[in-house]
Design an enzyme around this catalytic site. Structure first.
Site, PDB file in Angstrom:
ATOM      1  N   ASP A 144      84.272 -29.052 -46.063  1.00 50.80           N
ATOM      2  CA  ASP A 144      85.018 -30.282 -45.797  1.00 50.80           C
ATOM      3  C   ASP A 144      84.134 -31.361 -45.177  1.00 50.80           C
ATOM      4  O   ASP A 144      84.356 -32.551 -45.390  1.00 50.80           O
ATOM      5  CB  ASP A 144      86.200 -29.989 -44.869  1.00 50.80           C
TER       6      ASP A 144
ATOM      7  N   ASP B 197      89.740 -38.815 -39.429  1.00 49.04           N
ATOM      8  CA  ASP B 197      90.237 -39.259 -38.126  1.00 49.04           C
ATOM      9  C   ASP B 197      89.151 -39.926 -37.299  1.00 49.04           C
ATOM     10  O   ASP B 197      87.957 -39.704 -37.489  1.00 49.04           O
ATOM     11  CB  ASP B 197      90.833 -38.083 -37.338  1.00 49.04           C
TER      12      ASP B 197
ATOM     13  N   SER C 144      94.195 -33.476 -35.559  1.00 46.13           N
ATOM     14  CA  SER C 144      95.524 -33.881 -35.105  1.00 46.13           C
ATOM     15  C   SER C 144      96.505 -32.719 -35.162  1.00 46.13           C
ATOM     16  O   SER C 144      97.307 -32.515 -34.242  1.00 46.13           O
ATOM     17  CB  SER C 144      96.035 -35.048 -35.959  1.00 46.13           C
TER      18      SER C 144
ATOM     19  N   GLN D 251      81.462 -36.802 -37.175  1.00 46.53           N
ATOM     20  CA  GLN D 251      80.096 -36.916 -37.659  1.00 46.53           C
ATOM     21  C   GLN D 251      79.369 -38.162 -37.170  1.00 46.53           C
ATOM     22  O   GLN D 251      78.167 -38.123 -36.953  1.00 46.53           O
ATOM     23  CB  GLN D 251      80.097 -36.897 -39.193  1.00 46.53           C
TER      24      GLN D 251
END
Length: 293
Positions: free
Chosen positions: A70, A147, A190, A245
């Protein structure tokens, strides 16, 4: 739809030998069919070849194939935001919740996407801006596909923040952080912090306090166009983290503006991997009939 002449970029997780092997094999396979294929520069370097920067590839390509987990999908998505290229995510990592296919189905997935058998959908992201305490206008600092998180830079100690949304002051928040997620990012950090699961085709901004120090501090699901303002009240160093990141330093009285981005990311959707099925397969949503009886 013919593969010949199609501009295809390949991005991959640099630490996985399988990714390196499959990237080269896929590149050669597509090139034999007449496609123009380029490897991302750092990936190309791992196989002693030259490549292009991710930013250049994102502007150039018609399709970008991400090979990895991901995290690789998020890197590709941020690069493709606002571009015409379509992202085809193939899981060669761990969870792979955002992927359209697994590694074993790489060739079939590429063929289905390039032949037009898979639909193209759009995903929203979160746009972030910072207004520094010393004054001046808010400056755009980035795009997050999943996010944007405001948290302490040095520890897990609680932060003090002043939060407003829809033009209304929501008061003083004490929490480990604040998460602003897109719909597709609602199933990431979240969700772990107690937020709702939102279908990725629903445009919404999910605002979730992380480990809040008040029982009434719960998630908000806001419509497109809503702006959330967060002022850092704690004296210590803080961070704005995008997709886990990219980071920006924050200090006391800096303000962060968060809202859904106008730029979209175009992605291929696998009809055999609908959202609810992935909740069951990847996140273990719902129980079994045996446990329910």
């Amino acid at each position: 739809m013919s593969v010949r002449g199609r501009r295809i970029a390949i991005l991959g997780h640099l630490g996985r030998a399988q990714v390196r092997r499959e990237a080269v094999r896929l590149r050669d396979r597509l090139a034999r069919k007449g496609a123009v294929v380029r490897l991302e520069r750092e990936l190309a370097g791992t196989v002693a070849e030259s490549g292009e920067s991710l930013a250049v590839l994102a502007r150039w390509c018609q399709v970008m194939v991400s090979l990895g987990g991901d995290g690789t999908v998020l890197t590709a998505g941020r690069a493709l935001a606002g571009q015409k290229g379509v992202l085809l995510a193939v899981n060669m990592g761990g969870l792979g919740f955002l992927a359209a296919a697994e590694a074993r189905d790489l060739d079939a997935a590429v063929d289905a996407a390039l032949s037009g058998r898979w639909a193209v959908a759009t995903r929203t992201g979160v746009e972030t801006r910072i207004r520094r305490a010393r004054g001046g206008r808010a400056r755009r600092v980035g795009f997050a596909l999943n996010d944007a998180v405001i948290r302490s830079a040095t520890s897990y100690s609680a932060m003090h923040m002043r939060v407003s949304a829809l033009g209304h002051d929501l008061g003083h928040l004490v929490a480990d952080g604040l998460i602003a997620a897109s719909s597709s990012g609602s199933t990431a950090y979240s969700l772990s912090a107690g937020g709702p699961m939102v279908a990725p085709n629903l445009d919404s901004l999910v605002v979730t306090p992380a480990c809040a120090h008040a029982l009434g501090s719960r998630s908000l699901v806001l419509a497109p166009g809503s702006v959330v303002n967060v002022r850092v009240m704690s004296p210590g160093a803080a961070l704005l983290v995008m997709d886990g990141q990219e980071t920006e330093d924050l200090g006391k009285d800096d303000e962060v503006e968060l809202q859904l981005a106008r730029d979209r990311v175009r992605v291929f959707e696998n009809p055999e991997r609908p959202f609810l099925r992935m909740l069951q397969a990847k996140l273990g949503w719902q129980g079994t009939e045996r446990r329910s009886l």
